[in-house]
Design an enzyme around this catalytic site. Structure first.
Site, PDB file in Angstrom:
ATOM      1  N   ARG A  29      30.175  55.116 -41.495  1.00 14.78           N
ATOM      2  CA  ARG A  29      30.553  54.957 -40.853  1.00 14.78           C
ATOM      3  C   ARG A  29      32.018  55.477 -40.768  1.00 14.78           C
ATOM      4  O   ARG A  29      32.636  55.430 -40.098  1.00 14.78           O
ATOM      5  CB  ARG A  29      30.857  53.880 -40.595  1.00 14.78           C
ATOM      6  CG  ARG A  29      29.536  52.656 -40.720  1.00 14.78           C
ATOM      7  CD  ARG A  29      29.558  52.410 -38.695  1.00 14.78           C
ATOM      8  NE  ARG A  29      28.051  51.936 -38.692  1.00 14.78           N
ATOM      9  CZ  ARG A  29      27.627  50.542 -38.042  1.00 14.78           C
ATOM     10  NH1 ARG A  29      28.828  49.843 -38.055  1.00 14.78           N
ATOM     11  NH2 ARG A  29      27.019  50.000 -38.563  1.00 14.78           N
ATOM     12  N   ARG A  33      35.781  53.532 -35.255  1.00 12.76           N
ATOM     13  CA  ARG A  33      36.825  52.487 -34.545  1.00 12.76           C
ATOM     14  C   ARG A  33      38.201  52.719 -35.679  1.00 12.76           C
ATOM     15  O   ARG A  33      38.920  52.001 -34.418  1.00 12.76           O
ATOM     16  CB  ARG A  33      36.329  51.485 -34.072  1.00 12.76           C
ATOM     17  CG  ARG A  33      35.400  50.748 -32.912  1.00 12.76           C
ATOM     18  CD  ARG A  33      34.943  49.229 -33.027  1.00 12.76           C
ATOM     19  NE  ARG A  33      33.806  49.133 -34.014  1.00 12.76           N
ATOM     20  CZ  ARG A  33      32.681  48.232 -34.176  1.00 12.76           C
ATOM     21  NH1 ARG A  33      32.728  47.330 -33.751  1.00 12.76           N
ATOM     22  NH2 ARG A  33      32.202  48.226 -35.532  1.00 12.76           N
ATOM     23  N   ARG A  42      35.360  56.766 -26.884  1.00 10.03           N
ATOM     24  CA  ARG A  42      34.094  55.277 -26.424  1.00 10.03           C
ATOM     25  C   ARG A  42      34.784  55.137 -24.392  1.00 10.03           C
ATOM     26  O   ARG A  42      33.588  54.625 -24.114  1.00 10.03           O
ATOM     27  CB  ARG A  42      34.124  54.345 -27.423  1.00 10.03           C
ATOM     28  CG  ARG A  42      32.637  53.211 -27.312  1.00 10.03           C
ATOM     29  CD  ARG A  42      33.171  52.646 -28.090  1.00 10.03           C
ATOM     30  NE  ARG A  42      32.914  51.381 -27.594  1.00 10.03           N
ATOM     31  CZ  ARG A  42      33.368  50.445 -27.887  1.00 10.03           C
ATOM     32  NH1 ARG A  42      32.832  50.094 -28.816  1.00 10.03           N
ATOM     33  NH2 ARG A  42      34.096  49.576 -27.564  1.00 10.03           N
ATOM     34  N   ASP A  79      22.790  55.597 -33.973  1.00 12.81           N
ATOM     35  CA  ASP A  79      21.896  54.059 -34.693  1.00 12.81           C
ATOM     36  C   ASP A  79      20.840  54.166 -34.773  1.00 12.81           C
ATOM     37  O   ASP A  79      19.980  54.294 -34.286  1.00 12.81           O
ATOM     38  CB  ASP A  79      22.482  52.879 -33.444  1.00 12.81           C
ATOM     39  CG  ASP A  79      23.234  51.804 -34.395  1.00 12.81           C
ATOM     40  OD1 ASP A  79      24.080  52.138 -34.982  1.00 12.81           O
ATOM     41  OD2 ASP A  79      21.891  51.013 -34.305  1.00 12.81           O
ATOM     42  N   TYR A 156      15.496  43.314 -36.925  1.00 11.42           N
ATOM     43  CA  TYR A 156      16.525  43.291 -36.194  1.00 11.42           C
ATOM     44  C   TYR A 156      15.334  43.140 -34.577  1.00 11.42           C
ATOM     45  O   TYR A 156      15.487  42.458 -33.553  1.00 11.42           O
ATOM     46  CB  TYR A 156      16.591  44.709 -35.466  1.00 11.42           C
ATOM     47  CG  TYR A 156      18.466  45.237 -36.307  1.00 11.42           C
ATOM     48  CD1 TYR A 156      19.622  44.070 -35.964  1.00 11.42           C
ATOM     49  CD2 TYR A 156      17.989  45.776 -37.054  1.00 11.42           C
ATOM     50  CE1 TYR A 156      20.760  44.114 -36.770  1.00 11.42           C
ATOM     51  CE2 TYR A 156      19.791  45.988 -38.284  1.00 11.42           C
ATOM     52  CZ  TYR A 156      21.022  44.792 -37.658  1.00 11.42           C
ATOM     53  OH  TYR A 156      21.988  45.090 -38.472  1.00 11.42           O
TER      54      TYR A 156
END
Ligand code: CP3
Length: 348
Positions: A29, A33, A42, A79, A156
């Protein structure tokens, strides 16, 4: 006669089993962010999936941490949930809530989308991004493609999002094994194809994230984590004879041990709750890991000490790629990444 592997990419050499000095480093990652430049882009793009779907945005976001830190590895910005979406399941990221997936499509419908190539046309922005990133990267930086592992993707797809107990997924896995196996088999093929397409587009290595493998007992780790991962390795190997593959059966040492020795170019990512020293003794080309990303949330001295503690665990004969044991926190100070990398690069 085989020629020994030679490359000007330290991370790629490490993934071929050659211990490197200083140790190559990249962070899970690493684009995200915690970086102000990521947050700005973003906001401009609209949302997270808009970044993934636009090859120019995905390329730019992937390169941001390389410019700032000169990591040895660059990982495609995308992703794991793009595969369920490509198979026809709705996907959205609600602000602050994580992923939300629609109802699980019929297996036959997903299989048809895979067979017809429709699934892969949905994934094509990722392949365009890979070739653009490859062209823009320094020639010493290793480009890593990735996918989610079948068990983690299945959680998921069946739960409809993130989960704590995986109750619906386990109910299907243990209560209706033929149906669950059919889903896992479809995901094995999908993941292998997605990895091969990234390799063909220019990825030097690929990584498979089984983030929730640690939710399984021993037998299920073997059946639903190690076995599908091994089949993916074999399918990728048929198409890409010498591309390193990193497996990440997170918090799942039974699966990790079962994957040791399956292929000379498979490396193991180790989570921070696991024993890096013991993992380094298993038969993998390299071990990668495993600083707790939470260790970055303090002052410089503590961050440097925590980094040295990880470095001291793996001796110099063993090929060790420095990484975190899971993704960097969005709360991290961007300077803390410099502190870690300086310590890795100064390690003597
Ligand atoms: O590592 C990288 O820099 C490459 C990009 C990458 C992302 N996700 C970007 C992302 C990778 C390799 C992943 C893998 C991924 N995605 C995993 C496996 C790795 C792991 O963390 O165990 C999983 C389980 C996912 C699923 C996922 N994606 C969740 C649960 C979430 C929401 C939680 C969160 O962190 O917001 C995401 C979103 C996501 N994927 C973000 C990023 C940068 C945050 C999106 C944003 O709000 O900007």
């Amino acid at each position: 006669m085989t020629t020994p592997f030679s490359s000007n990419k330290p991370l790629l050499s490490a993934l071929h089993g050659q211990s490197q000095w200083p140790r190559p480093a990249w962070f899970m990652r690493q684009a995200g962010r915690y970086l102000p430049e990521y947050r700005a882009l973003r906001a401009e793009a609209g949302g997270f999936l808009d970044l993934c779907d636009n090859p120019d945005f995905a390329t730019e976001v992937t390169l941001q941490p390389i410019r700032r830190y000169d990591f040895d590895g660059s990982i495609l910005f995308s992703d794991i949930l793009t595969i369920p979406r490509a198979l026809g399941q709705d996907l959205a990221f609600a602000a602050g809530e994580g992923p939300v997936l629609g109802a699980l499509p019929e297996l036959q419908i997903m299989a048809d989308r895979l067979a017809s190539g429709e699934a892969f046309s949905v994934l094509s922005p990722a392949y365009t991004a890979v070739s653009q990133i490859r062209a823009a990267l320094p020639n010493t930086t290793t480009l890593i493609g990735f996918a989610g592992a079948p068990w983690t993707l299945a959680t998921y797809m069946i739960e409809g999002g993130s989960s704590k107990a995986y109750a619906a997924t386990k109910a299907m896995a243990y209560g209706d094994p033929p149906r669950f196996k059919a889903l896992i088999d479809l995901l094995v093929r999908s993941v292998a194809q997605h990895l091969v397409a990234q390799i063909k587009a220019g990825a030097d290595a690929v990584m498979v994230f089984d983030s929730w493998a640690g939710s399984l007992d021993r037998d299920a780790q073997l059946a639903w984590s190690a076995d599908p991962l091994e089949r993916i390795v074999r399918l990728v190997r048929d198409e890409a004879a010498d591309t390193p593959i990193i497996v990440f059966p997170r918090k799942a040492m039974f699966a990790a041990r079962a994957l040791a020795g399956i292929d000379p170019l498979v490396s193991l990512q180790v989570d921070y709750a696991n024993d890096l020293h013991a993992a380094a003794r298993l038969d993998f080309a390299a071990v990668q890991g495993n600083l707790d990303p939470g260790r970055l949330l303090c002052g410089r001295d503590e961050v440097v000490q925590a980094t040295r503690d990880v470095l001291s665990v793996v001796d110099h004969q063993r090929s060790h790629v420095f990484n975190l044991g899971h993704g960097i926190f969005k709360e991290s100070d961007p300077d803390a990444v410099h502190w870690v990398l300086d310590a890795v690069r100064a390690d003597g």
